[in-house]
Enzyme design. Structure first.
Site, short mmCIF file in Angstrom:
data_model
loop_
_atom_site.label_atom_id
_atom_site.label_comp_id
_atom_site.label_asym_id
_atom_site.label_seq_id
_atom_site.Cartn_x
_atom_site.Cartn_y
_atom_site.Cartn_z
N ILE A 204 1.22 -1.39 0.34
CA ILE A 204 0.05 -0.13 -0.41
C ILE A 204 1.14 1.61 0.12
CG2 ILE A 204 -1.86 1.14 1.16
CD1 ILE A 204 -2.56 -1.54 2.60
N PRO A 205 1.11 2.21 -1.56
CA PRO A 205 2.38 2.41 -1.22
C PRO A 205 2.00 3.87 -1.15
CG PRO A 205 0.94 2.49 -3.71
CD PRO A 205 0.40 1.56 -2.63
N CYS A 206 2.53 3.94 0.29
CA CYS A 206 2.01 5.27 1.38
C CYS A 206 3.47 6.42 0.99
CB CYS A 206 1.27 5.46 2.88
SG CYS A 206 2.83 4.39 3.33
N HIS A 207 4.22 5.40 0.72
CA HIS A 207 5.40 6.88 0.19
C HIS A 207 5.48 7.15 -0.82
CE1 HIS A 207 5.89 2.70 -1.80
NE2 HIS A 207 6.64 3.42 -2.72
N ARG A 208 4.08 7.13 -1.93
CA ARG A 208 4.10 8.44 -3.02
C ARG A 208 3.56 9.20 -2.92
NH1 ARG A 208 3.11 2.29 -6.62
NH2 ARG A 208 4.84 1.91 -6.11
#
Length: 289
Positions: free
Chosen positions: A254-258
Site C-alpha cells: 500500500i504505497p503511502c510513500h508515493r
C-alpha cells in the site's frame, strides 16, 4: 530495470545501511551537487566500490539518482502527475504503468467479521530482508496483514516484534514461521510474473477509501495529500487523509510513500524519511529504465 538478485526479498541485502547513509547525505546536500568522492566517503567505500554498489542497488548511478532527489524533479512529477479522476478510479492508466493496483487486492476487516482483538485468528510472522533493509511480514493464511520495515536492532528482537502485533491483535494466535511465509515474501519485491497479493487490514471505511486511492498511484509517480483528499471526494480532509496514510499497516504494497507535500518536499514517513527517499528514488529509476 532491477536485476532479479536485487529484487529477491529472500536474499540478504547487507549493503542497505551503507546505501542509506549515502542517501541521507545526498538528500541533505543535493543543492551542492556533491562529488562521487564525497558521497563514497560517507559510505566508507572507495569511489569504485561505491559506484558499483550503488548502481547494483538502484539500477542507476549515484549522479542519476541525485536527480530524482531534487525539489525540481519532485515538483515536475506532481505537475505531470495523475488527474483526480485517475486517482479516484484508475481511468486512463496503462497496464504496464501500474504495479501495485494490478497485483494487490485490498480487503477490509470489520469488527463484525473478526473480533476486535483478533480472537480466533492465527497470524504467522517472520522477518525477511529487502532492498530497503529488514522487514516484518505478517499474514493470516495467504493474506498479508502487516509489512513493517525494521531497523537492525528491531529485526532480532523477538519480544518487540510480538508486541507490535499484540497492539492490534491482542487476542490473536501468533506463530513465527519463516518457512511458511517465504513463498509469499519472495513475491513482494520481485517484478517477475506472480499471483495477485491479497491484503487483509482492520480499517474504518475512510481508511479503506484512502488506501484504495494509494493503490492507484503508479510506480514512479507521486501525488499530494490534497490530491488524495479531493480524489476520495473530501477535499477539506487532507489532515485526516494524512493520518490515515500514516496508519497504513502494510508498507510498500500500500504505497503511502508515493504521497508527498504539494510543495514538492517528500515529507515524513513512518518507517523513516531516508527510507521514503530510497523508495521513491528506486522506483523512479525503475520507471526511467
Amino acid at each position: 530495470m532491477q536485476t532479479t538478485k536485487a529484487m529477491n526479498a529472500t536474499e540478504t541485502h547487507p549493503t542497505y545501511q551503507q546505501i542509506a547513509r549515502s542517501i541521507e547525505f545526498l538528500t541533505e546536500n543535493f543543492r551542492q551537487q556533491p562529488s562521487l568522492a564525497e558521497v563514497a566517503d560517507r559510505a566508507n567505500l572507495s569511489e569504485y566500490h561505491f559506484q558499483r554498489l550503488f548502481s547494483d542497488w538502484a539500477g542507476v548511478s549515484p549522479k542519476k539518482f541525485l536527480q530524482y532527489l531534487t525539489l525540481a524533479f519532485a515538483k515536475e512529477r506532481l505537475r505531470r502527475g495523475l488527474t483526480l479522476a485517475e486517482v479516484a478510479d484508475g481511468a486512463g492508466l496503462s497496464s504496464t504503468g501500474r504495479l501495485h493496483d494490478l497485483f494487490v487486492v485490498l480487503e477490509g476487516m470489520t469488527p463484525g467479521q473478526f473480533k476486535q482483538g483478533g480472537g480466533g485468528v492465527t497470524i504467522q510472522y517472520a522477518v525477511f530482508e529487502s532492498p530497503f533493509g529488514p522487514y516484518l511480514l505478517g499474514a493470516i493464511g495467504d493474506k498479508i496483514c502487516k509489512l513493517e520495515f525494521l531497523d537492525e536492532a528491531e529485526a532480532t528482537d523477538q519480544a518487540r516484534m510480538t508486541a507490535r502485533f499484540a497492539t492490534d491483535w491482542s487476542d490473536a494466535r501468533l506463530i513465527r514461521d519463516a518457512d511458511s511465509l517465504r513463498p509469499l515474501a519472495h513475491q513482494i519485491f520481485t517484478r517477475t510474473a506472480r499471483q495477485p497479493l491479497r491484503i487483509a487490514v482492520k480499517a474504518s471505511p475512510f481508511q479503506l477509501k484512502v488506501w484504495e486511492a494509494l493503490l492507484r498511484i503508479p510506480e514512479g509517480q507521486v501525488v499530494s495529500y490534497d490530491q488524495i483528499a479531493a480524489a476520495i471526494g473530501m477535499p477539506s480532509a487532507s489532515r485526516a487523509v494524512g493520518t490515515a496514510i500514516g496508519s497504513n499497516p502494510v508498507g510498500y504494497l500500500i504505497p503511502c510513500h508515493r504521497v508527498i507535500r504539494k510543495t514538492g518536499l517528500f515529507g515524513n514517513y513512518r518507517w523513516g524519511a531516508t527510507r521514503k527517499v530510497a523508495l521513491l528514488g528506486w522506483e523512479a529509476a525503475c520507471r526511467e529504465h
